[in-house]
Design an enzyme around this catalytic site. Sequence first.
Site, PDB file in Angstrom:
ATOM      1  N   ASP A  13       0.819  -1.221   0.000  1.00 50.74           N
ATOM      2  CA  ASP A  13       0.000   0.000   0.000  1.00 50.74           C
ATOM      3  C   ASP A  13       0.849   1.264   0.000  1.00 50.74           C
ATOM      4  O   ASP A  13       0.650   2.159  -0.824  1.00 50.74           O
ATOM      5  CB  ASP A  13      -0.909   0.051   1.244  1.00 50.74           C
ATOM      6  CG  ASP A  13      -2.088  -0.911   1.136  1.00 50.74           C
ATOM      7  OD1 ASP A  13      -2.403  -1.353   0.011  1.00 50.74           O
ATOM      8  OD2 ASP A  13      -2.691  -1.198   2.187  1.00 50.74           O
ATOM      9  N   ARG A  93      -0.473   5.113  16.983  1.00 47.84           N
ATOM     10  CA  ARG A  93      -0.882   6.073  15.944  1.00 47.84           C
ATOM     11  C   ARG A  93      -0.595   7.529  16.292  1.00 47.84           C
ATOM     12  O   ARG A  93      -0.038   8.254  15.480  1.00 47.84           O
ATOM     13  CB  ARG A  93      -2.362   5.888  15.572  1.00 47.84           C
ATOM     14  CG  ARG A  93      -2.701   4.531  14.964  1.00 47.84           C
ATOM     15  CD  ARG A  93      -1.655   4.047  14.028  1.00 47.84           C
ATOM     16  NE  ARG A  93      -2.067   2.870  13.274  1.00 47.84           N
ATOM     17  CZ  ARG A  93      -1.232   2.067  12.644  1.00 47.84           C
ATOM     18  NH1 ARG A  93       0.063   2.292  12.696  1.00 47.84           N
ATOM     19  NH2 ARG A  93      -1.676   1.046  11.956  1.00 47.84           N
ATOM     20  N   ASP A 122      -7.886   3.573  12.504  1.00 46.91           N
ATOM     21  CA  ASP A 122      -6.572   4.211  12.407  1.00 46.91           C
ATOM     22  C   ASP A 122      -6.595   5.532  11.639  1.00 46.91           C
ATOM     23  O   ASP A 122      -5.885   6.465  11.983  1.00 46.91           O
ATOM     24  CB  ASP A 122      -5.566   3.240  11.790  1.00 46.91           C
ATOM     25  CG  ASP A 122      -5.157   2.160  12.784  1.00 46.91           C
ATOM     26  OD1 ASP A 122      -5.137   2.454  13.980  1.00 46.91           O
ATOM     27  OD2 ASP A 122      -4.868   1.035  12.350  1.00 46.91           O
ATOM     28  N   SER A 173      -4.593  -9.263   7.725  1.00 46.31           N
ATOM     29  CA  SER A 173      -4.066  -7.913   7.878  1.00 46.31           C
ATOM     30  C   SER A 173      -3.461  -7.839   9.277  1.00 46.31           C
ATOM     31  O   SER A 173      -4.136  -8.095  10.268  1.00 46.31           O
ATOM     32  CB  SER A 173      -5.196  -6.896   7.722  1.00 46.31           C
ATOM     33  OG  SER A 173      -4.810  -5.674   8.323  1.00 46.31           O
TER      34      SER A 173
HETATM   35  N1  ARG Z   1      -8.622  -3.170  15.937  1.00 48.45           N
HETATM   36  C1  ARG Z   1      -7.390  -2.601  16.328  1.00 48.45           C
HETATM   37  C2  ARG Z   1      -7.551  -1.133  16.555  1.00 48.45           C
HETATM   38  O1  ARG Z   1      -8.480  -0.541  16.079  1.00 48.45           O
HETATM   39  C3  ARG Z   1      -6.262  -2.896  15.349  1.00 48.45           C
HETATM   40  C4  ARG Z   1      -6.341  -2.202  14.021  1.00 48.45           C
HETATM   41  C5  ARG Z   1      -5.201  -2.436  13.046  1.00 48.45           C
HETATM   42  N2  ARG Z   1      -4.969  -3.830  12.825  1.00 48.45           N
HETATM   43  C6  ARG Z   1      -4.662  -4.441  11.671  1.00 48.45           C
HETATM   44  N3  ARG Z   1      -4.518  -5.717  11.737  1.00 48.45           N
HETATM   45  N4  ARG Z   1      -4.522  -3.825  10.554  1.00 48.45           N
HETATM   46  O2  ARG Z   1      -6.767  -0.529  17.230  1.00 48.45           O
END
Ligand code: ARG
Length: 418
Positions: A13, A93, A122, A173
């Site tokens: 990505d 983040r 995110d 993912s």
């Molecule tokens: N559900 C988790 C959150 O919102 C992880 C999100 C990212 N995870 C991922 N496998 N891309 O903080």
Amino acid sequence: MTKVVLAYSGGLDTSVAVKWLKEKYGCEVVTLTVDVGAVKDLDVIRARALATGAEQAFVVDARDTFISEYVWPALQAHALYEGSYPLATALARPLIASLLVDVAHQVGANAVAHGCTGKGNDQVRFDVATTALDPSLAVIAPVREWGMSRDQEMAYAAEHGIQVPTTKQSPYSVDENLWGRSVEAGILEDPWVEPPADAYQWTTAPEHAPQSPQHLEIGFESGVPVSLDGEPLGGAALVEALNKIGGTYGIGRIDRVESRLVGIKSREIYEAPAAVLLHAAHSALEDLAIGRDVAKFKSMVSSEYADLIYNGAWFSPLRYHLQAFVASTQKFVTGTIRLKLTAGTIQISGRQSPYSLYNPGLATYGDDDTFSHDAAIGFIKLWGLPIRTAATVQGIPHVHHADGLRSGDTAPVTSAAE
Ligand code: ARG
């Protein structure tokens, strides 16, 4: 838009995003790769960013900052989203966003970019943190905008000579950092499906973990974990060590359906051995060193604190104010907790603190008891007074009257309602 700083992981990505941003916005692209505990080879990633067309490629080892400024406050607050997710991704983040903003200022960029999709949490965390730190910066989320499928991205990469990672594509993912690993998508989207063994990478299945117990001693100073088995350790090293040991014992697997901020329920698998161990130990120490009223109020703060981390409000006034409260509660959270690990389970097997509120003289049933038993009688009279008054005047609804008792079973049942 003249220059944009892109949060770059080196995956498909964000590699496609480098080219796409240049094409779509005609801007220079500077990449920033932040190591919060998962980046394997920073030099390879930097080289790939430059090969893909980045003007400059920054890499930052932010592991210590991540632990001391994001993870420890969350641990002290007992921030567990919906009671169980230790918030690894959510905590990283705002840190990454703050570093994007720093680099933007350093290179004179007027935008930042990230690789989040349009249906996750995110994007909210990146966008809100960035605008809080510098509202003049634009935020671009190429993946949210371009609407390409994975195959289309691969085709785009081939067409533009973008070197894509050659490692085998994961069926999931995944996002990971020191505080935990998150696994989503693929077959896990069916909440009835038990996660296949390959979903887990950090932890041994509890059924294959060692049966013989191992003891660990975690030392804390004012709410900060500072040592393991008596040996002083820095934050990142301590978390790494606990991820290893906990992982071996099959500790820290979390499988849940989660409520995303954007309104979706999603199925999430987490592996967070260190987080689960440290939360257990830190709570046990607070049981010793924090009084009942503070602990009760703090549990309300925990749930608010977890929600605001999850919801992308790290740089909000509410977070700063709650943080001030949490920090104040940690003053006497100093001591050592002994944990006993057996396959998939943690037991608190010992606790001590120089500030322990546990008073053996008051607690003991032995000869050296100092508790005033007489005082208990008066205390109970007054403690029970309003309950007795209400019951006498207004009765007690729904008292179950024991019908059909055989005589001799018990004394006759009476109730204040009658
Ligand atoms: N559900 C988790 C959150 O919102 C992880 C999100 C990212 N995870 C991922 N496998 N891309 O903080």
